[in-house]
Every structure is written in C-alpha cells, then in structure tokens.
Design a protein around this motif. Structure first.
Motif, short mmCIF file in Angstrom:
data_model
loop_
_atom_site.label_atom_id
_atom_site.label_comp_id
_atom_site.label_asym_id
_atom_site.label_seq_id
_atom_site.Cartn_x
_atom_site.Cartn_y
_atom_site.Cartn_z
N PRO A 157 2.86 -11.27 -21.21
CA PRO A 157 3.50 -10.24 -20.39
C PRO A 157 3.23 -8.82 -20.91
CG PRO A 157 5.01 -12.05 -20.70
CD PRO A 157 3.83 -12.32 -21.59
N ILE B 183 1.70 -5.75 -18.78
CA ILE B 183 2.37 -4.45 -18.69
C ILE B 183 1.43 -3.33 -19.10
CG2 ILE B 183 4.20 -3.02 -19.72
CD1 ILE B 183 5.90 -5.64 -19.81
N ILE C 88 9.08 -2.26 -9.90
CA ILE C 88 9.87 -2.96 -10.92
C ILE C 88 10.78 -4.02 -10.28
CG2 ILE C 88 11.60 -2.69 -12.74
CD1 ILE C 88 8.84 -1.69 -13.55
N PRO C 89 11.51 -3.71 -9.19
CA PRO C 89 12.33 -4.77 -8.59
C PRO C 89 11.51 -5.97 -8.09
CG PRO C 89 13.06 -2.63 -7.80
CD PRO C 89 11.81 -2.40 -8.59
N ALA D 128 8.55 -6.95 -9.20
CA ALA D 128 8.06 -7.64 -10.39
C ALA D 128 9.17 -8.48 -11.02
CB ALA D 128 7.51 -6.64 -11.40
N THR D 129 10.38 -7.94 -11.05
CA THR D 129 11.51 -8.66 -11.62
C THR D 129 11.83 -9.91 -10.81
OG1 THR D 129 12.41 -6.59 -12.50
CG2 THR D 129 13.93 -8.46 -12.32
N VAL D 130 11.84 -9.79 -9.48
CA VAL D 130 12.12 -10.94 -8.62
C VAL D 130 11.04 -12.01 -8.79
CG1 VAL D 130 12.22 -11.69 -6.20
CG2 VAL D 130 13.52 -9.69 -6.95
N PHE E 109 9.12 -12.50 -11.39
CA PHE E 109 9.25 -13.07 -12.74
C PHE E 109 10.41 -14.06 -12.80
CE2 PHE E 109 10.90 -12.89 -17.13
CZ PHE E 109 9.78 -13.37 -17.79
N ILE E 110 11.56 -13.67 -12.24
CA ILE E 110 12.73 -14.56 -12.26
C ILE E 110 12.44 -15.83 -11.45
CG2 ILE E 110 15.13 -14.79 -11.48
CD1 ILE E 110 15.51 -11.85 -12.36
#
Length: 195
Positions: free
Chosen positions: A53, A57, A161-162, A164-166, A168-169
């Motif tokens: 990761p 990044i 970012i949101p 990417a976060t979703v 990833f989760i």
C-alpha cells in the motif's frame, strides 16, 4: 521533470523494499517456534503488509499532479510501458514450464495444460493477475490510477480518498475477512483496484 528526491520517501521506499523481501523470504517461519508456532515469523509477516500500500500511495502522490493537468494522455503514457511489461511476462509465464519433472515424465503440454486450465477457470481473476500471480501489482496499480483519472475527469477529486477507502474496506471484507463477513468478490481482492 525535476529529479529532486524527497528523503523521507526514499527512506520509506527502502524500508518497504526490505519488508517485501522479508515477506517473500518468509523470515522466521521455520524457527524459532513457540509452542510449535512460528509466532515471530507470523508477526513479521503481518507487520510487513504495509509495504505494497505504501508503494501505491507513493505512486499516486507522484502521478496525481500530472493526471490533473493531462488526464488521459499521461495515464496512457504511464500505463503503456507497464502494460507491455505485464503482457511480455505473462506470455513468458504462460509458455515457461514450472514442473520440469512433469515435463520429463508426461511432456510439455501435459504440464502446461494443467496451468492453463487453472487460469481459464477464473478468467476475470487471470486478467487482473496475468500469466503468474506475482504480476498482480501492475494491473492493481493501473486500476487505482484509472479510478483516480476518472474521478479527476469528472471534477470529483474530493472523492479520491473516500472512494479509495471504500474500495480498500471492501477488499478487506471480501478478502482477508470474508469468513467473518460472508462477502465475496468476482476478483480476488488483492487484485484490481482494492489495494
């Protein structure tokens, strides 16, 4: 383009490279054992998981400014050599036998057909891995960059970012934690845009 290097990024890259080498070498997985378990090796394995990761990044950090100004053309210029490398190595891995004993006893096509059938049994996953599982990083990187490019194209940079976060989760929930969540994905979640 400036060749100025950022010391903290270079240090992070060195540490991440060492972590990936340690991860692939499976350091301490044979000894020492505590109650029959390689606890030190398993701990090192988990601690080393930050490395990939971090590389994603850093790639995004350096590529995003160019994507903002050039969008599609820069993504294609960046992706083209990676795709050529991915296709070339995929072809090599599709042709090169792994089990030379089986080649010697049953022949080349007997050995390769087992592997080709394995790849054909999950074509979507094979697309995101290539001819060998170790090539997953290239389509994963390009998938992430494609997501960033699409968001920038539609002036949705604030959602990078949101999203990417979703992703990833979801990747964690449908991958590493699938036994707890009962979620599944048509693509092995280490591949594609998830990590």
């Amino acid at each position: 383009m400036s060749q100025h290097r950022i010391g903290s990024f270079e240090f992070g890259r060195i540490i991440a490279t060492i972590a990936i080498i340690a991860l692939h070498c499976q350091i301490f997985m044979q000894a020492p054992l505590f109650n029959g378990q390689p606890l030190l090796g398993m701990g090192l394995n988990q601690v080393s998981r930050f490395a990939v990761p971090l590389f994603f990044i850093m790639a995004g950090y350096f590529i995003q400014p160019r994507l903002t100004t050039e969008l599609g053309p820069y993504l294609w210029r960046y992706a083209r050599p990676l795709l050529i490398m991915w296709v070339s190595w995929s072809i090599i891995y599709l042709i090169l036998p792994f089990n030379f004993h089986l080649v010697a006893t049953d022949g080349y096509f007997a050995e390769r057909s087992l592997y080709w059938q394995k790849l054909l049994s999950t074509p979507l996953n094979t697309l995101f891995e290539g001819g060998l599982v170790h090539l997953w990083y290239i389509p994963g990187l390009l998938s992430g960059l494609a997501v960033i490019t699409l968001l920038l194209r539609f002036n949705l940079a604030r959602f990078i970012i949101p999203v990417a976060t979703v992703l990833f989760i979801f990747g964690l929930m449908a991958g590493s934690y699938a036994q707890m969540t009962d979620l599944s994905s048509p693509v092995f979640t280490r591949n594609g845009p998830f990590f």
